[in-house]
Structures are given as structure tokens and as C-alpha cells.
Design a protein around this motif. Sequence first.
Motif, mmCIF file in Angstrom:
data_model
loop_
_atom_site.group_PDB
_atom_site.id
_atom_site.type_symbol
_atom_site.label_atom_id
_atom_site.label_comp_id
_atom_site.label_asym_id
_atom_site.label_seq_id
_atom_site.Cartn_x
_atom_site.Cartn_y
_atom_site.Cartn_z
ATOM 1 N N TYR A 1 43.419 42.228 32.862
ATOM 2 C CA TYR A 1 42.429 42.080 33.765
ATOM 3 C C TYR A 1 43.153 40.862 34.739
ATOM 4 O O TYR A 1 43.260 40.781 36.088
ATOM 5 C CB TYR A 1 40.981 41.933 33.465
ATOM 6 C CG TYR A 1 40.154 41.694 34.508
ATOM 7 C CD1 TYR A 1 39.770 42.617 35.555
ATOM 8 C CD2 TYR A 1 39.752 40.497 34.766
ATOM 9 C CE1 TYR A 1 39.078 42.320 36.715
ATOM 10 C CE2 TYR A 1 38.958 40.028 36.113
ATOM 11 C CZ TYR A 1 38.629 40.782 36.848
ATOM 12 O OH TYR A 1 37.698 40.444 37.865
ATOM 13 N N LYS B 1 46.208 41.222 36.680
ATOM 14 C CA LYS B 1 46.102 41.999 37.757
ATOM 15 C C LYS B 1 45.490 41.198 38.770
ATOM 16 O O LYS B 1 45.650 40.939 39.921
ATOM 17 C CB LYS B 1 45.038 43.039 37.425
ATOM 18 C CG LYS B 1 45.658 44.279 36.629
ATOM 19 C CD LYS B 1 44.883 45.265 36.522
ATOM 20 C CE LYS B 1 45.849 46.681 36.159
ATOM 21 N NZ LYS B 1 44.869 47.933 36.037
ATOM 22 N N GLN B 2 44.283 40.047 38.357
ATOM 23 C CA GLN B 2 43.749 39.365 39.498
ATOM 24 C C GLN B 2 44.938 38.322 40.077
ATOM 25 O O GLN B 2 44.701 37.899 40.889
ATOM 26 C CB GLN B 2 42.434 38.715 38.784
ATOM 27 C CG GLN B 2 41.370 39.569 38.408
ATOM 28 C CD GLN B 2 41.017 40.172 39.547
ATOM 29 O OE1 GLN B 2 40.364 39.814 40.570
ATOM 30 N NE2 GLN B 2 40.839 41.603 39.732
ATOM 31 N N LYS B 3 45.688 37.769 39.194
ATOM 32 C CA LYS B 3 46.323 36.777 39.503
ATOM 33 C C LYS B 3 47.528 37.224 40.374
ATOM 34 O O LYS B 3 47.753 36.832 41.585
ATOM 35 C CB LYS B 3 47.258 36.403 38.018
ATOM 36 C CG LYS B 3 47.982 35.104 38.350
ATOM 37 C CD LYS B 3 48.778 34.545 36.988
ATOM 38 C CE LYS B 3 49.554 33.203 37.110
ATOM 39 N NZ LYS B 3 50.112 32.509 36.112
ATOM 40 N N ASN B 4 47.874 38.633 40.223
ATOM 41 C CA ASN B 4 48.658 39.136 41.089
ATOM 42 C C ASN B 4 48.047 39.628 42.430
ATOM 43 O O ASN B 4 48.673 39.463 43.494
ATOM 44 C CB ASN B 4 49.289 40.525 40.598
ATOM 45 C CG ASN B 4 50.279 40.381 39.432
ATOM 46 O OD1 ASN B 4 51.137 39.495 39.315
ATOM 47 N ND2 ASN B 4 50.593 41.306 38.526
ATOM 48 N N LYS B 5 47.091 39.962 42.403
ATOM 49 C CA LYS B 5 46.233 39.903 43.667
ATOM 50 C C LYS B 5 46.082 38.967 44.464
ATOM 51 O O LYS B 5 46.276 38.746 45.688
ATOM 52 C CB LYS B 5 44.685 40.418 43.253
ATOM 53 C CG LYS B 5 44.397 42.077 43.249
ATOM 54 C CD LYS B 5 43.092 42.233 42.898
ATOM 55 C CE LYS B 5 42.938 43.764 42.798
ATOM 56 N NZ LYS B 5 41.438 44.110 42.398
ATOM 57 N N ASP B 6 45.843 37.669 43.687
ATOM 58 C CA ASP B 6 45.692 36.299 44.234
ATOM 59 C C ASP B 6 47.098 35.903 45.037
ATOM 60 O O ASP B 6 47.175 35.376 46.201
ATOM 61 C CB ASP B 6 45.145 35.263 43.459
ATOM 62 C CG ASP B 6 43.952 35.509 42.962
ATOM 63 O OD1 ASP B 6 43.096 36.110 43.758
ATOM 64 O OD2 ASP B 6 43.639 35.036 41.920
ATOM 65 N N GLU C 1 49.289 38.103 46.293
ATOM 66 C CA GLU C 1 49.581 38.756 47.368
ATOM 67 C C GLU C 1 48.846 38.446 48.579
ATOM 68 O O GLU C 1 49.402 38.775 49.659
ATOM 69 C CB GLU C 1 49.212 40.316 47.032
ATOM 70 C CG GLU C 1 50.015 40.780 46.018
ATOM 71 C CD GLU C 1 49.491 42.338 45.487
ATOM 72 O OE1 GLU C 1 48.457 42.630 45.927
ATOM 73 O OE2 GLU C 1 50.253 42.907 44.464
ATOM 74 N N ARG C 2 47.785 37.509 48.413
ATOM 75 C CA ARG C 2 47.002 37.250 49.661
ATOM 76 C C ARG C 2 47.788 36.349 50.271
ATOM 77 O O ARG C 2 48.580 35.381 50.225
ATOM 78 C CB ARG C 2 45.943 36.707 49.153
ATOM 79 C CG ARG C 2 44.879 37.592 48.703
ATOM 80 C CD ARG C 2 43.637 37.053 48.244
ATOM 81 N NE ARG C 2 42.812 38.314 47.306
ATOM 82 C CZ ARG C 2 41.699 38.001 46.678
ATOM 83 N NH1 ARG C 2 41.211 36.981 46.665
ATOM 84 N NH2 ARG C 2 41.045 39.039 46.196
#
Length: 152
Positions: free
Chosen positions: A141, A144-149, A151-152
Motif C-alpha cells: 500500500y 502504491k501511495q508513493k507512486n501516486k504521489d 505521478e502528481r
Amino acid sequence: MSTELINRITVKKDGVYVSSHSSNDTSPYHSWRCRGLSEIYAAEGQKGLDREVIRMLYEYAELRGSHKSLERYRYAKDTPAARAVYQKYMDNIDDRYGQMDEADQKSVWYKPTEKAKEYRAYERDMREKMYSEIAERCGEYDRKQKNKDLER
């Protein structure tokens, strides 16, 4: 029997704090330093903390509310993959229990025979492995959150 309702888990410099209250208590949530979780975090880090929180959730606690500190534990525990892991270990435990004769089964919790003691040790080991395997999903988890961050 009551359930501990948890609405926040926070790691601070001096330990791990849990905001919770008992399901049979009408008082509001209160934050407290959890000595056991603090000791595990100090000794094993995030991985150990995750395993112990997952253990709590399977044995006597529930998550409540939407605080972001709970999301990683929901992700780890409430997915089909986690349920499959749980089922795999419970099936192993049930199979081992079924291999004992009736006298050993009846003695598991009262004056255990040697076979019953072996079963209980096996069950503890299987649960420990299960909690660890499910807790690994907390790291998934986080990634995944780090990758989302990123991508922003």
C-alpha cells in the motif's frame, strides 16, 4: 466480550499512540500510548508494528472512521487477496485439528495432551505466519501511495 474500536494509529518520537475506545463503552475515543506496540516498533520497526496491528484486527479490534493512518491496514486486511491468505492458513489449522483423535481434540484447551500441545504450537505458528504475510500488504500500500504521489 468487547471489541476495541480504533480510529487512529500514530507513531511519534516517544512511541505508538492509538485512539480508541471499547465497543461496550459510551465514552469518546481517547488517545493513549500503547506500550506493547511501542516496544515492538522500537525493536522491529514498521514491519513489526504492521504485523501486530493486523493481529489485533483479527483477534479483538476493528477500524473505525477514515483517518489516513488506518487506510494501509484496511488495504492489507479487507481485500480478496487477504481473505485468500486467511483462508489458506485457517484451512491448514483446521486440517491439523482434524488429524487428531477425539480425546486430543477435547483436551486442546483443558489439560492438553502432547498432541494437543503440538496442535496449539502449530496454530500459533500458522497465525504468526498469516499475520506477517497479510501485514506485508501494508508495505505494498505504501509503495502504491508513493507512486501516486510521484505521478502528481
